[in-house]
Design a protein around this motif. Sequence first.
Motif, mmCIF file in Angstrom:
data_model
loop_
_atom_site.group_PDB
_atom_site.id
_atom_site.type_symbol
_atom_site.label_atom_id
_atom_site.label_comp_id
_atom_site.label_asym_id
_atom_site.label_seq_id
_atom_site.Cartn_x
_atom_site.Cartn_y
_atom_site.Cartn_z
ATOM 1 N N ILE A 186 -3.291 2.807 6.394
ATOM 2 C CA ILE A 186 -2.620 3.353 5.260
ATOM 3 C C ILE A 186 -3.887 3.731 3.994
ATOM 4 C CG2 ILE A 186 -1.349 3.176 3.229
ATOM 5 C CD1 ILE A 186 0.341 1.439 4.906
ATOM 6 N N ALA A 187 -4.182 5.006 3.848
ATOM 7 C CA ALA A 187 -4.967 5.312 2.712
ATOM 8 C C ALA A 187 -4.236 5.452 1.348
ATOM 9 C CB ALA A 187 -5.833 6.521 3.183
ATOM 10 N N PHE A 188 -4.557 4.640 0.495
ATOM 11 C CA PHE A 188 -3.933 4.683 -1.020
ATOM 12 C C PHE A 188 -4.265 5.839 -1.941
ATOM 13 C CE2 PHE A 188 -2.758 0.737 0.471
ATOM 14 C CZ PHE A 188 -1.846 0.041 0.124
ATOM 15 N N PRO A 189 -3.638 6.166 -2.766
ATOM 16 C CA PRO A 189 -4.029 7.156 -3.497
ATOM 17 C C PRO A 189 -5.406 7.216 -4.140
ATOM 18 C CG PRO A 189 -1.857 6.713 -3.986
ATOM 19 C CD PRO A 189 -2.429 5.701 -3.229
ATOM 20 N N GLY A 190 -6.064 8.537 -3.992
ATOM 21 C CA GLY A 190 -7.302 8.740 -4.643
ATOM 22 C C GLY A 190 -8.558 8.396 -3.623
ATOM 23 N N THR A 191 -8.212 7.880 -2.436
ATOM 24 C CA THR A 191 -9.292 7.723 -1.469
ATOM 25 C C THR A 191 -9.544 8.994 -0.642
ATOM 26 O OG1 THR A 191 -7.632 7.177 0.041
ATOM 27 C CG2 THR A 191 -8.445 5.451 -1.268
ATOM 28 N N ARG A 192 -10.579 8.957 0.090
ATOM 29 C CA ARG A 192 -11.137 10.294 0.647
ATOM 30 C C ARG A 192 -9.997 10.750 1.751
ATOM 31 N NH1 ARG A 192 -16.363 9.578 4.468
ATOM 32 N NH2 ARG A 192 -16.104 7.805 5.603
ATOM 33 N N PHE A 193 -9.170 9.827 2.432
ATOM 34 C CA PHE A 193 -8.189 10.252 3.236
ATOM 35 C C PHE A 193 -6.954 10.595 2.812
ATOM 36 C CE2 PHE A 193 -11.482 8.080 5.813
ATOM 37 C CZ PHE A 193 -11.328 8.704 6.941
ATOM 38 N N SER A 194 -7.078 10.632 1.283
ATOM 39 C CA SER A 194 -5.569 10.782 0.875
ATOM 40 C C SER A 194 -5.904 11.887 -0.318
ATOM 41 C CB SER A 194 -5.003 9.575 0.409
ATOM 42 O OG SER A 194 -3.685 9.741 0.005
ATOM 43 N N SER A 195 -4.698 11.913 -1.185
ATOM 44 C CA SER A 195 -4.999 12.709 -2.465
ATOM 45 C C SER A 195 -4.834 11.699 -3.670
ATOM 46 C CB SER A 195 -4.000 13.976 -2.513
ATOM 47 O OG SER A 195 -2.620 13.435 -2.865
ATOM 48 N N GLU A 196 -4.831 12.096 -4.879
ATOM 49 C CA GLU A 196 -4.559 11.462 -6.122
ATOM 50 C C GLU A 196 -2.821 11.183 -6.126
ATOM 51 O OE1 GLU A 196 -6.579 10.254 -8.369
ATOM 52 O OE2 GLU A 196 -8.329 11.271 -7.498
ATOM 53 N N HIS A 227 -0.662 10.842 -3.334
ATOM 54 C CA HIS A 227 -0.262 10.479 -1.993
ATOM 55 C C HIS A 227 -0.382 9.056 -1.587
ATOM 56 C CE1 HIS A 227 0.625 14.946 -2.066
ATOM 57 N NE2 HIS A 227 1.695 14.704 -1.580
ATOM 58 N N TYR A 228 0.451 8.503 -0.695
ATOM 59 C CA TYR A 228 0.109 7.721 0.203
ATOM 60 C C TYR A 228 -0.149 8.121 1.459
ATOM 61 C CZ TYR A 228 1.948 3.561 -2.691
ATOM 62 O OH TYR A 228 2.436 2.984 -3.593
ATOM 63 N N SER A 229 -1.360 8.106 2.198
ATOM 64 C CA SER A 229 -1.246 8.736 3.740
ATOM 65 C C SER A 229 -1.334 7.614 4.836
ATOM 66 C CB SER A 229 -2.706 9.446 3.699
ATOM 67 O OG SER A 229 -2.939 10.606 2.835
ATOM 68 N N VAL A 230 -0.165 7.693 5.413
ATOM 69 C CA VAL A 230 0.023 6.839 6.877
ATOM 70 C C VAL A 230 -0.362 7.545 7.669
ATOM 71 C CG1 VAL A 230 1.624 5.285 7.825
ATOM 72 C CG2 VAL A 230 1.911 5.746 5.423
ATOM 73 N N PHE A 231 -1.594 7.033 8.533
ATOM 74 C CA PHE A 231 -1.932 7.633 9.525
ATOM 75 C C PHE A 231 -1.530 6.895 10.678
ATOM 76 C CE2 PHE A 231 -4.834 9.286 6.709
ATOM 77 C CZ PHE A 231 -5.428 10.406 7.275
ATOM 78 N N MET A 232 -0.950 7.471 11.638
ATOM 79 C CA MET A 232 0.202 7.427 12.918
ATOM 80 C C MET A 232 -0.768 7.575 14.138
ATOM 81 S SD MET A 232 2.569 5.942 11.360
ATOM 82 C CE MET A 232 3.901 5.709 12.446
ATOM 83 N N LYS A 233 -0.602 6.786 15.178
ATOM 84 C CA LYS A 233 -1.231 6.750 16.273
ATOM 85 C C LYS A 233 -0.401 6.727 17.483
ATOM 86 C CE LYS A 233 -2.557 1.832 16.801
ATOM 87 N NZ LYS A 233 -3.680 1.020 16.943
ATOM 88 N N GLY A 234 -0.955 7.544 18.404
ATOM 89 C CA GLY A 234 -0.181 7.442 19.860
ATOM 90 C C GLY A 234 0.008 6.086 20.631
ATOM 91 N N ASN A 235 1.016 5.859 21.533
ATOM 92 C CA ASN A 235 1.364 4.507 22.161
ATOM 93 C C ASN A 235 0.578 4.287 23.418
ATOM 94 O OD1 ASN A 235 3.234 3.606 20.047
ATOM 95 N ND2 ASN A 235 4.823 5.036 21.047
#
Length: 370
Positions: A267-277, A279-287
Amino acid sequence: MKSKTIRRWSFIHTWTSLICTAFLLMLALTGLPLIFHHEIDHLLGDAPQVKQLPAGTPTLDLQQLVLAAQAHRPGEVMQYFGWDDDEPNAVLTIMAPTADTEPNSSHTFMLDARTGEAIDVPSANGGIMMVMLRLHVDMFAGLPGKLLLAFMGILFVLAIISGSVLYLPFMRRHDFATVRTDKSRRLRWLDLHNLIGVVTLTWALVVGVTGVISASADLIIAAWRAETLSAMIEPYRDAPPLTHLAPASDLLHIAAKAAPDMQPDFIAFPGTRFSSEHHYSVFMKGNTHLTSHLLTPVLIDASNLEVTAVAGRPWYMDAMGMSQPLHFGDYGGMPMKVLWAALDLLTIVVLGSGLYLWWVRRRAAKESAR
């Protein structure tokens, strides 16, 4: 092959090899322990130790873990939560003075997912393996160091291709794997240099190309931010700054509904380079083992927890995701690691013998000139 063409390929092979050899020796030497970094961390006692608790002990929700992290490092902000399949009871946590602090200045630790207890991770904050990783990734020079190593990787690939072209005429005159033991030491080393180079050819190309891609990661991420992420957050371009964050408790449940049949990677919290000011960005991966390195971001509004976008992956992010574990042999468990280490050692022999052959030839040319 005409002699002029041979001389041209020989010139390319000689100078691409000479220019990149010192850097490649450093990369090969630092890359060898990095192949076994998990095992070395355990041997040195740097691996995080998670307490043994009764089976079925419930885990804390994400907001409780956020509060535990903030209590552990007051005055800092959350950047990332991450999960490791090898340690299901721990959550990798990264914090820094500001959300946009660059990665090398952040602090990494783990939280026990059941108790919220902080667990130090020495190898991620200056241990010997971190020194090896920084040397291997950017030589402690940041983006300029990464780009320099990417350029050296390109030269390495050119050296491999030109060396293969030069070896073809030799194979027409001799059996494959011929080593002329009855000739001079220089010719014996030349034959060994060529033989080991051909044996490691495919591996060296794979490691060289994936190394170039990995060294270009900052540029790849910047392109993703400028194209994909920018399009995802376009509706928030003129939105006022956030005054509060919604609790993170249900982020994983929300992301799982938006990206079914996938599991969270980080999870990238707001303000990080994998998100925005905003948003939370939850990066999901395959199984599957293959798709576990291909990430799909789910953007969740940090004020009301509504899903605002589920993005497809651009090809260059897939290339980066596949390249990094392949570069270090992380796809096939211990057998693949051992194979990667053996091929790494053979590559060191190729590099060293190439320097020896160049020196001997240069010295012979000087003596002949006299």
